[in-house]
Design an enzyme around this catalytic site. Structure first.
Site, PDB file in Angstrom:
ATOM      1  N   GLY A  36       0.823  -1.198   0.000  1.00  5.63           N
ATOM      2  CA  GLY A  36       0.000   0.000   0.000  1.00  5.63           C
ATOM      3  C   GLY A  36       0.857   1.249   0.000  1.00  5.63           C
ATOM      4  O   GLY A  36       2.037   1.216   0.376  1.00  5.63           O
ATOM      5  N   CYS A  37       0.275   2.364  -0.398  1.00  2.00           N
ATOM      6  CA  CYS A  37       1.059   3.595  -0.550  1.00  2.00           C
ATOM      7  C   CYS A  37       1.522   4.160   0.792  1.00  2.00           C
ATOM      8  O   CYS A  37       2.710   4.447   0.975  1.00  2.00           O
ATOM      9  CB  CYS A  37       0.259   4.640  -1.337  1.00  2.00           C
ATOM     10  SG  CYS A  37      -1.396   4.971  -0.714  1.00  2.00           S
ATOM     11  N   TYR A  38       0.597   4.309   1.755  1.00  3.89           N
ATOM     12  CA  TYR A  38       1.012   4.802   3.073  1.00  3.89           C
ATOM     13  C   TYR A  38       1.983   3.822   3.723  1.00  3.89           C
ATOM     14  O   TYR A  38       2.959   4.229   4.367  1.00  3.89           O
ATOM     15  CB  TYR A  38      -0.204   4.993   3.988  1.00  3.89           C
ATOM     16  CG  TYR A  38      -1.130   6.101   3.587  1.00  3.89           C
ATOM     17  CD1 TYR A  38      -0.684   7.425   3.511  1.00  3.89           C
ATOM     18  CD2 TYR A  38      -2.460   5.842   3.283  1.00  3.89           C
ATOM     19  CE1 TYR A  38      -1.546   8.451   3.148  1.00  3.89           C
ATOM     20  CE2 TYR A  38      -3.333   6.865   2.913  1.00  3.89           C
ATOM     21  CZ  TYR A  38      -2.863   8.166   2.843  1.00  3.89           C
ATOM     22  OH  TYR A  38      -3.718   9.180   2.479  1.00  3.89           O
ATOM     23  N   ALA A  39       1.710   2.528   3.550  1.00  5.79           N
ATOM     24  CA  ALA A  39       2.582   1.515   4.137  1.00  5.79           C
ATOM     25  C   ALA A  39       3.993   1.600   3.582  1.00  5.79           C
ATOM     26  O   ALA A  39       4.974   1.444   4.315  1.00  5.79           O
ATOM     27  CB  ALA A  39       1.993   0.130   3.891  1.00  5.79           C
ATOM     28  N   THR A  40       4.118   1.853   2.290  1.00  3.41           N
ATOM     29  CA  THR A  40       5.450   1.955   1.680  1.00  3.41           C
ATOM     30  C   THR A  40       6.266   3.042   2.358  1.00  3.41           C
ATOM     31  O   THR A  40       7.429   2.832   2.728  1.00  3.41           O
ATOM     32  CB  THR A  40       5.322   2.240   0.175  1.00  3.41           C
ATOM     33  OG1 THR A  40       4.667   1.136  -0.461  1.00  3.41           O
ATOM     34  CG2 THR A  40       6.686   2.444  -0.463  1.00  3.41           C
TER      35      THR A  40
END
Length: 303
Positions: free
Chosen positions: A117-121
């Site tokens: 996921g983007c935030y996770a990255t």
């Protein structure tokens, strides 16, 4: 030439992946008619004749597609899932090649990869190297702040933005149940659930993810330079992730890396107050979605 099928190519991530693959001489894209998109027999026939399927589907549909692939035995393609469904599932490899030594090789050898996921990255890119280096405690509750363009906020927010009805700035997921938290914990090596406060600004794409730190409360009470050095060491030689010295002025905008697969990390600090803020900047549609998918595709297919 590798044969690829994007299952769900009409969505934001699918369209972006297709755009990034257009014109490549080493890839050919299979397609399915609109009438057959939900026809299991038609999908199975395509799955049997491609090397890799990239899933750009809602979670439940992604699970159904994986179950379909599992019935094909030796004819099953490799699967790269861009949904949330399998990121922390047993038997799946997490698609963040820069996560740790050996992760890129694990993706290369994997049959099934979950695209991050983007935030996770952004959050994992900051936290994992510092926890591995002993400079950040896995047992503390960390606060993660993030802002994305509206393309990272889901269908309703995208529709509001495209209709010119979006708010200038909007906090969301204030029920503190954001779907990226499990992967942040699993691959950031956080033992305690972080407090993730995501938001969207009135722009299409681009992302900042930040982790504020009180240096005297950290293990070893490091200087900001120690934190930056640990990050530099972790990402030494990485093609797409780099640690950057902050520019003067104490400001950072989110859109500079749009349409790339790059991620930049900066350590902002005030030595007198023993405080720091670590910021990851990326394109939520690039390294946060379709760019990462193409990077993982290349590893999985040896391209």
């Amino acid at each position: 030439m590798a044969k690829i099928f994007i299952d769900g190519e009409a969505g934001t991530t699918g369209l972006q992946i297709r755009e990034r693959l257009d014109g490549r001489a080493d890839v050919t894209l299979a397609s399915i008619s609109a009438d057959d998109r939900k026809n299991p027999a038609a999908k199975a026939e395509i799955y049997k004749n491609v090397d890799l399927v990239i899933l750009c589907l809602p979670d439940d549909a992604a699970r159904e597609s994986v179950a379909l692939a599992d019935t094909l035995g030796e004819k099953a393609p490799k699967i790269l899932d861009a949904s949330t469904a399998h990121r922390v599932a047993p038997g799946w490899t997490y698609g963040f090649p820069e996560l740790c030594p050996g992760q890129a090789e694990a993706i290369q050898a994997a049959q099934k990869v979950g695209n991050p996921g983007c935030y996770a990255t952004g959050a994992i890119a900051i936290a994992r190297p510092l926890i591995d280096a002993g400079l950040l405690s896995a047992d503390e509750t960390h606060a993660i702040n993030a802002v994305s363009g509206y393309s990272g906020g889901g269908k309703a927010m995208i529709a509001a933005y495209e209709a010119g009805q979006a708010a200038p700035f909007e906090l969301y997921a204030l029920g503190l149940e954001h779907k990226h938290i499990p992967e942040i914990m699993a691959y950031g090596r956080l033992a305690r659930r972080p407090i993730l406060a995501p938001s969207v600004g009135n722009f299409r794409q681009g992302m900042l993810v930040s982790l504020p730190l009180a240096l005297d409360t950290l293990p070893r009470q490091p200087e900001a330079a120690d934190i930056e050095a640990a990050l530099q060491k972790h990402y030494a030689g990485a093609k797409f992730v780099r640690v950057v010295t902050p520019e003067p002025g104490g400001k950072l905008e989110p859109q500079a890396l749009n349409n790339t697969n790059d991620l930049e990390i900066r350590v902002y600090a005030n030595a007198a107050h023993r405080q720091a803020v670590i910021v990851a900047r990326l394109d939520n549609l690039g390294k946060g979605a379709s760019g990462a998918a193409v990077q993982n595709m290349e590893l999985m297919l040896g391209l």
